[in-house]
Design an enzyme around this catalytic site. Structure first.
Site, PDB file in Angstrom:
ATOM      1  N   SER A 182       8.343  -8.829  -3.638  1.00  0.00           N
ATOM      2  CA  SER A 182       8.482  -7.782  -4.650  1.00  0.00           C
ATOM      3  C   SER A 182       8.873  -8.295  -6.030  1.00  0.00           C
ATOM      4  O   SER A 182       8.705  -7.583  -7.008  1.00  0.00           O
ATOM      5  CB  SER A 182       9.491  -6.742  -4.176  1.00  0.00           C
ATOM      6  OG  SER A 182      10.740  -7.359  -3.937  1.00  0.00           O
ATOM      7  N   HIS A 210       5.313  -3.599   0.322  1.00  0.00           N
ATOM      8  CA  HIS A 210       4.583  -3.539  -0.950  1.00  0.00           C
ATOM      9  C   HIS A 210       3.084  -3.766  -0.772  1.00  0.00           C
ATOM     10  O   HIS A 210       2.353  -3.852  -1.765  1.00  0.00           O
ATOM     11  CB  HIS A 210       5.151  -4.552  -1.953  1.00  0.00           C
ATOM     12  CG  HIS A 210       6.435  -4.114  -2.584  1.00  0.00           C
ATOM     13  ND1 HIS A 210       6.474  -3.263  -3.661  1.00  0.00           N
ATOM     14  CD2 HIS A 210       7.721  -4.405  -2.284  1.00  0.00           C
ATOM     15  CE1 HIS A 210       7.741  -3.047  -4.005  1.00  0.00           C
ATOM     16  NE2 HIS A 210       8.515  -3.730  -3.183  1.00  0.00           N
ATOM     17  N   LYS A 241       7.248   3.855  -0.579  1.00  0.00           N
ATOM     18  CA  LYS A 241       6.617   3.226  -1.751  1.00  0.00           C
ATOM     19  C   LYS A 241       5.267   3.890  -2.003  1.00  0.00           C
ATOM     20  O   LYS A 241       5.236   5.014  -2.496  1.00  0.00           O
ATOM     21  CB  LYS A 241       6.548   1.726  -1.558  1.00  0.00           C
ATOM     22  CG  LYS A 241       7.963   1.140  -1.724  1.00  0.00           C
ATOM     23  CD  LYS A 241       8.136  -0.304  -1.440  1.00  0.00           C
ATOM     24  CE  LYS A 241       9.596  -0.668  -1.701  1.00  0.00           C
ATOM     25  NZ  LYS A 241      10.086  -1.725  -0.832  1.00  0.00           N
TER      26      LYS A 241
HETATM   27  C1  LIG Z   1      11.448  -1.828  -0.283  1.00  0.00           C
HETATM   28  C2  LIG Z   1      11.439  -2.701   0.870  1.00  0.00           C
HETATM   29  C3  LIG Z   1      12.069  -2.332   2.063  1.00  0.00           C
HETATM   30  C4  LIG Z   1      12.902  -1.093   2.175  1.00  0.00           C
HETATM   31  O1  LIG Z   1      12.113   0.040   2.321  1.00  0.00           O
HETATM   32  P1  LIG Z   1      12.829   1.461   2.318  1.00  0.00           P
HETATM   33  O2  LIG Z   1      11.874   2.355   3.000  1.00  0.00           O
HETATM   34  O3  LIG Z   1      13.057   1.819   0.887  1.00  0.00           O
HETATM   35  O4  LIG Z   1      14.110   1.305   3.054  1.00  0.00           O
HETATM   36  C5  LIG Z   1      11.969  -3.170   3.149  1.00  0.00           C
HETATM   37  N1  LIG Z   1      11.295  -4.325   3.072  1.00  0.00           N
HETATM   38  C6  LIG Z   1      10.674  -4.722   1.944  1.00  0.00           C
HETATM   39  C7  LIG Z   1       9.923  -6.007   1.923  1.00  0.00           C
HETATM   40  C8  LIG Z   1      10.732  -3.930   0.797  1.00  0.00           C
HETATM   41  O5  LIG Z   1      10.125  -4.319  -0.321  1.00  0.00           O
END
Ligand SMILES: *Cc1c(COP(=O)(O)O)cnc(C)c1O
Length: 393
Positions: A182, A210, A241
């Site tokens: 990310s 992502h 997301k």
């Molecule tokens: C954003 C993210 C998460 C967390 O996801 P949520 O649904 O917001 O808890 C987990 N792993 C990765 C790689 C992320 O980028």
């Protein structure tokens, strides 16, 4: 005099402020869209993970409202005790179909999905091979499992092979990587990791938070992107997301998903997301399966914005995805840059040490299918003005 029991917390907070690491959080006074009201001001939004613009999609809102009328607002207990609603099962079937896997189980968040699946599979005496830049929720899941964590160099299959050779004492073994990282927007070499996992008979897991809605055919994710169907044992996904709602899931082999219904602690000891959340997620799967238009628009916006930024003289790093870092060097420069962008009407996130390495501070621009060409042009104009004022370009 009574002892001041919280003095140490205040000292820690003061120390964060002195180092410039204290996080101050902006307040959003509108729905998540291309334009948002931030601290009372209308600004262009280049911060959110709302890749496909689904966070305020009319069809998803309709689905959520209907679900409230039919199922109410809460699930009333954990699913293994109070029973599970048909909606949650429907979402899981739909996700499994969308991801082309045998089965899927939903969780309250992607973070919780990692806390569930890693400790359910690994324990003391086992070894987890983990990319050194993996997400915090993977790291926490690994720690909770009490397995040994053997880190390999970021996106480096040779390093993974070496680390595997060094770890001669083990019970079970698991390789874990983020799909898309990310901070830089780079993609894990999952095809090569799958070869290594096959060679050594090691379980392979990817967290595609992502990549979902972004990579692969119609946003089916990193496994589809590399055409690795059936070769990745565990996929963690998020519904918070590109899906625009909230929640997470684990998708993969039937045995593993069944095991999580028995031993995934966040599943067994924490309530599920609400009917409205689930119905909105089902509507998101509908939208993704009906048309690839939003995913295509996301990539079109990404290509246009990155090419124009390069043309203006900005360094946009090594990103292969809509995550676009604008490299600015030292943290104070990035924070000042972000402030000036905001004054100009553009909401972006500045990232500095310790979130990213020293000297690699940046603005992280998040592109979305929600942005119109006009939105992108306005953003580029603001970047150009601030870049010239600050002598960056
Ligand atoms: C954003 C993210 C998460 C967390 O996801 P949520 O649904 O917001 O808890 C987990 N792993 C990765 C790689 C992320 O980028």
């Amino acid at each position: 005099m009574a002892t001041d029991k919280t003095a140490f917390v205040r000292e820690e907070l003061d120390s964060l402020r002195e180092q410039g690491l204290y996080i101050s959080i902006r307040t959003i006074g509108s729905a998540q869209e291309a334009w948002v009201t931030v601290d009372g001001k209308r600004v262009l939004n280049f911060c959110a993970n709302n890749y496909l613009g689904l966070a305020n999609h009319p069809r998803m809102k309709e689905a959520a409202k209907r679900a409230i009328d039919e199922y109410g607002v809460g699930p009333a207990a954990v699913r293994s005790i109070a029973g599970t609603m048909t909606l949650h099962l429907e979402l899981e079937e739909r996700l499994a179909h969308f991801k082309q896997v045998e089965d899927a189980l939903s969780f309250q968040s992607g973070f919780n999905a990692n806390l569930a699946v890693i400790p359910a599979l690994m324990s003391q005496g086992d070894v987890i091979f983990s990319d050194e830049l993996n997400h915090a929720s993977i790291i926490d899941g690994c720690r909770l499992s009490r397995a040994k964590i053997a880190r390999f160099e970021h996106r480096n299959p040779d390093s993974l092979r070496q680390v595997i050779e060094q770890e001669t004492e083990y019970g079970r073994r698991l390789i874990i990587t983020d799909g898309v990282f990310s901070m830089d927007g780079d993609i894990a070499p999952l095809d090569k990791l799958a070869d290594i996992a096959d060679d050594h008979g090691i379980l392979l897991m990817t967290d595609d938070a992502h990549g979902e809605g972004v990579l692969g055919r119609g946003g089916r994710g990193i496994v589809d992107h590399f055409d690795l169907h059936g070769r990745v044992d565990i996929e963690v996904g998020t519904l918070s997301k590109a899906f625009g709602v909230v929640g997470g899931y684990v998708a993969g082999k039937k045995d593993i998903v069944q095991w999580l219904r028995q031993r995934g602690r966040p599943f067994l000891f924490s309530s599920a997301v609400t009917p409205a959340d689930v119905a909105a997620c089902i509507a998101a799967v509908d939208l993704l399966e009906e048309s690839t238009e939003l995913v295509e628009r996301l990539w079109e916006n990404t290509r246009y914005f990155k090419a124009e930024m390069k043309g203006l003289g900005f360094d946009t790093g090594e990103s292969e995805t809509p995550i676009t870092p604008v490299m600015l060097g030292e943290a104070p420069v990035a924070f000042e840059f972000s402030k000036q962008l905001f004054d100009g009407g553009l909401f972006t996130m500045a990232l500095g040490f310790p979130t990213v390495p020293r000297g690699k501070a940046r603005i992280r621009v998040m592109l979305s299918a929600a942005h119109s060409r006009d939105d992108l042009d306005q953003a580029l104009g603001i970047f150009k003005d601030v870049g010239q004022q600050m002598g960056v370009v």
